[in-house]
Design an enzyme around this catalytic site. Structure first.
Site, PDB file in Angstrom:
ATOM      1  N   CYS A 139       5.555 -97.387  18.643  1.00  0.00           N
ATOM      2  CA  CYS A 139       5.607 -95.999  19.119  1.00  0.00           C
ATOM      3  C   CYS A 139       5.522 -95.036  17.938  1.00  0.00           C
ATOM      4  CB  CYS A 139       6.895 -95.786  19.914  1.00  0.00           C
ATOM      5  SG  CYS A 139       7.077 -94.096  20.507  1.00  0.00           S
ATOM      6  N   CYS A 155       7.721 -91.946  18.281  1.00  0.00           N
ATOM      7  CA  CYS A 155       9.156 -92.164  18.052  1.00  0.00           C
ATOM      8  C   CYS A 155       9.445 -92.374  16.560  1.00  0.00           C
ATOM      9  CB  CYS A 155       9.656 -93.408  18.787  1.00  0.00           C
ATOM     10  SG  CYS A 155       8.985 -93.638  20.428  1.00  0.00           S
ATOM     11  N   ASP A 156       8.606 -93.133  15.863  1.00  0.00           N
ATOM     12  CA  ASP A 156       8.973 -93.617  14.527  1.00  0.00           C
ATOM     13  C   ASP A 156       8.111 -93.091  13.388  1.00  0.00           C
ATOM     14  OD1 ASP A 156      10.919 -95.170  15.758  1.00  0.00           O
ATOM     15  OD2 ASP A 156       9.545 -96.851  16.051  1.00  0.00           O
TER      16      ASP A 156
END
Ligand code: NAP
Length: 306
Positions: free
Chosen positions: A134, A137-138
């Site tokens: 992701c 997200c990261d």
């Protein structure tokens, strides 16, 4: 039998949430069951540019708006993975991971797909600390660093473009010399100075130093030559497989595990429907998932009113 719902929708991505809007507006008592992240894959998508009405919207924002809309007319949310469905004819028993068994007259399966995992030694150990599925997200963990993206489909290329806003360099590694993504995205990738495209190569080994990812050894599929790509983060976007393990007993899947449906999204089992990416289809998009959800719920309402 103690009937709990007219219809249970499994999955809360665009297909499931659209089905919920149509089912509740048809006055069916409806539950949406989610075993993972509400909102589905949208929540892991940076930006959507091809959903009508929104020239550009973040995946999370679209997911949140759909979540709110999907529950607006009374659908109940339940959180637990579904482990099995028993077809008892007029009734279906939906078994949940938390031990409960819900009774319903119809089921719409909209569980989507699961990302293919990077199959290298120690990859599991470094997932979440060097390997991520992701970028939204990261990606920020790799600010001003170098990363590798594996795959050449829409997901890989769109998320690579997102990553260029954060990192110094994105190395896209593809196993052939052509992309699978839409032409406009490929053009953007080819013209982005922060992106380096490495063709005809497959990941071979993680380079780990001081208990952190430092690079990825890749192998040229034609020459067999090995080389190392320096990178602090690896984002595999190598496609996905249908999330249908819990349906094996129903005999409604094709050889790759996708749900076989007709034009009304009906499976071979009366009262069980498929919708969205989890079904056999050519075009997997947010807009086609919402389309499927509407058709499935409409067909389901007709079936229940018969
Ligand atoms: P995809 O289109 O199936 O692409 C997967 C990519 O990973 C391909 O480049 C494939 O290479 C590569 N790959 C597969 N297995 C591999 C392996 N073992 N090692 C190395 N590379 C491997 O998957 P996706 O990008 O996740 O997209 C899934 C679906 O969602 C598609 O239908 C896509 O169009 C859709 N989608 C649409 C949008 C959008 O319209 N905005 C955004 C995201 C996704 P080969 O080409 O050589 O097979």
């Amino acid at each position: 039998m103690d009937l709990q719902y007219d219809v249970i929708i499994i999955g809360s991505g665009p297909a499931g949430l659209t089905a919920a809007i149509y089912a509740t507006r048809a006055n069916l008592t409806t539950a949406i069951i989610e075993g993972d992240t509400p909102g589905g894959k949208l929540t892991k998508t940076y930006e959507i540019e091809n959903y009508p009405g929104f020239e550009r919207i973040s995946g999370v924002d679209l997911a949140m708006q759909m979540m709110e809309h999907g529950q607006k007319f009374g659908a109940v949310m339940e959180f637990s993975p579904v482990t099995e469905i028993d077809d008892e004819g007029e009734f279906k028993l939906v078994h949940l991971g938390d031990g409960r068994v819900l009774t319903t007259r119809a089921v719409i399966v909209a569980t989507g797909t699961n990302e293919r995992q990077l199959d290298l030694p120690r990859a599991k150990e470094f997932t979440g600390r060097g390997i991520s599925y992701c970028a939204v997200c990261d990606g920020a963990f790799y600010r001003s660093k170098e990363v590798a993206v594996i795959g050449g489909g829409n997901s890989a290329l769109e998320e690579s473009l997102y990553l260029t806003q954060l990192v110094n360099k994105v190395n896209i590694i593809i196993r052939r010399d052509v992309f699978r993504a839409d032409a406009t995205v490929v053009d953007k990738v080819r013209n982005n100075p922060k992106i380096n495209i490495i063709t005809k190569s497959l990941p071979q080994e993680l380079v780990i130093e001081d208990n952190a990812i430092k690079g990825l050894v890749i192998k040229n599929v034609e020459t067999g030559e090995l080389s190392t790509v320096d990178c602090a983060g690896i984002f595999p976007y190598m496609g996905a497989d249908p999330a249908t393990g819990f349906l094996k007993n129903l005999n409604i899947l094709d050889e790759r595990g996708y749900i076989v449906v007709n034009k009304d999204m009906e499976t071979a089992v009366p009262g069980i429907y498929g919708a969205g990416d989890v079904t056999v289809k050519d075009l997997r998009q947010v807009v086609t998932a919402t389309n499927d959800g509407a058709i499935a719920a409409n067909a389901c309402a007709r079936y229940l009113n018969r």
